[in-house]
Design a protein around this motif. Structure first.
Motif, PDB file in Angstrom:
ATOM      1  N   THR A 213     -20.725  -2.907 -35.338  1.00 56.23           N
ATOM      2  CA  THR A 213     -20.745  -4.136 -34.549  1.00 56.23           C
ATOM      3  C   THR A 213     -19.641  -4.108 -33.497  1.00 56.23           C
ATOM      4  O   THR A 213     -18.507  -3.694 -33.781  1.00 56.23           O
ATOM      5  CB  THR A 213     -20.540  -5.366 -35.446  1.00 56.23           C
ATOM      6  OG1 THR A 213     -21.579  -5.408 -36.433  1.00 56.23           O
ATOM      7  CG2 THR A 213     -20.584  -6.650 -34.618  1.00 56.23           C
ATOM      8  N   GLU A 215     -17.234  -6.295 -31.095  1.00 58.29           N
ATOM      9  CA  GLU A 215     -16.678  -7.625 -30.833  1.00 58.29           C
ATOM     10  C   GLU A 215     -16.269  -7.663 -29.371  1.00 58.29           C
ATOM     11  O   GLU A 215     -15.515  -6.802 -28.908  1.00 58.29           O
ATOM     12  CB  GLU A 215     -15.463  -7.884 -31.722  1.00 58.29           C
ATOM     13  CG  GLU A 215     -14.830  -9.244 -31.489  1.00 58.29           C
ATOM     14  CD  GLU A 215     -13.557  -9.411 -32.315  1.00 58.29           C
ATOM     15  OE1 GLU A 215     -12.575  -9.973 -31.773  1.00 58.29           O
ATOM     16  OE2 GLU A 215     -13.539  -8.958 -33.474  1.00 58.29           O
ATOM     17  N   GLU A 221     -20.601 -11.118 -30.761  1.00 57.59           N
ATOM     18  CA  GLU A 221     -20.758  -9.819 -31.406  1.00 57.59           C
ATOM     19  C   GLU A 221     -22.111  -9.227 -31.039  1.00 57.59           C
ATOM     20  O   GLU A 221     -23.117  -9.944 -30.909  1.00 57.59           O
ATOM     21  CB  GLU A 221     -20.638  -9.956 -32.926  1.00 57.59           C
ATOM     22  CG  GLU A 221     -19.245 -10.359 -33.393  1.00 57.59           C
ATOM     23  CD  GLU A 221     -19.121 -10.363 -34.911  1.00 57.59           C
ATOM     24  OE1 GLU A 221     -20.182 -10.376 -35.595  1.00 57.59           O
ATOM     25  OE2 GLU A 221     -17.981 -10.341 -35.411  1.00 57.59           O
ATOM     26  N   PRO A 223     -24.723  -5.877 -32.097  1.00 60.45           N
ATOM     27  CA  PRO A 223     -24.948  -4.785 -33.046  1.00 60.45           C
ATOM     28  C   PRO A 223     -25.146  -3.453 -32.326  1.00 60.45           C
ATOM     29  O   PRO A 223     -25.739  -3.395 -31.248  1.00 60.45           O
ATOM     30  CB  PRO A 223     -26.235  -5.221 -33.759  1.00 60.45           C
ATOM     31  CG  PRO A 223     -26.963  -6.035 -32.739  1.00 60.45           C
ATOM     32  CD  PRO A 223     -25.902  -6.762 -31.960  1.00 60.45           C
TER      33      PRO A 223
END
Length: 241
Positions: A213, A215, A221, A223
């Protein structure tokens, strides 16, 4: 290394307009001698064979209009500059991703400006007084019926939604009708990273990586898709992400 001239097709049913465009093309050394068609019907099926970089397309033609001709494009998608005496067709042409719109009678100065836009799309903008090396690329994104100028540097990430994209910028979210593949071709591949079939991320917007993931700096967020994990890992191993 020398760059090959851009191949060009002219489609116009007016001999005078054909001659003028042919003359303008001949003045620019980075454009190859054009192939000329008298109608869109005559040009049907030929673009996939010729694979031109640029099509100068008249809008008002009998049997098949330039706009309807645009709808026939399948495998090959050249840059298109529309030409016509009727300004009201401009917005309709941009719906089909035309690069520019030339209103007849066409001046050479205006023609050069359109071809400069084509060059910027196909091979990247050339350095010059109006655009210094390293200047940020600015995208023109259509949302509803309005075109919005968006500096690429302001884009945090792009989320794909079938035929639409959500473009998350520092200031707002823009919903535009475009494919992810098209957006990816417009952005600098050294600055943006495809991390999922549905996500394209500005590397500068990545604050941290937690497993699979990302950030981002706006606390959202994203994936990392299984098919993109190796590409992300290689960049982080090099310390260049």
């Amino acid at each position: 290394m020398a760059v090959a001239p851009l191949s060009c097709v002219i489609i116009d049913d007016e001999p005078l307009a054909q001659d003028l465009l042919r003359k303008y093309v001949g003045r620019l050394p980075f454009l190859a001698a054009p192939t000329v068609f008298d109608s869109a019907v005559e040009a049907l099926g030929r673009l996939d064979q010729l694979r031109p970089d640029l099509v100068l397309l008249d809008v008002n033609m009998p049997q098949l209009s330039g706009i309807d001709f645009l709808k026939t494009f399948t495998r090959h998608q050249p840059a298109v500059v529309l030409t016509t005496a009727y300004a009201e067709y401009a917005v309709q042409g941009f719906d089909y991703d035309a690069v520019d719109f030339l209103l007849k009678p066409i001046s050479f100065e205006r023609f050069v400006k359109a071809i400069t836009k084509v060059q910027a799309r196909l091979v990247g903008p050339a350095p010059g007084p109006a655009e210094e090396p390293g200047a940020p690329r600015v995208l023109l994104l259509k949302e509803n019926k309005k075109f919005i100028r968006v500096p690429a540097a302001d884009i945090l990430f792009v989320e794909g939604m079938r035929d639409y994209l959500k473009v998350y910028t520092k200031a707002r979210v823009i919903l535009t009708h475009m494919t992810m593949t098209k957006m990816e071709s417009l952005l600098d591949e050294t600055a943006f990273l495809r991390v999922n079939r549905s996500y394209l991320v500005h590397k500068a917007a990545i604050a941290a990586i937690h497993g699979n993931t990302l950030e981002l700096v706006n606390n959202m967020e994203v994936p990392i898709g299984i098919n993109y994990r190796e590409a992300v890992r290689l960049l982080t191993d090099k310390g260049v992400l």
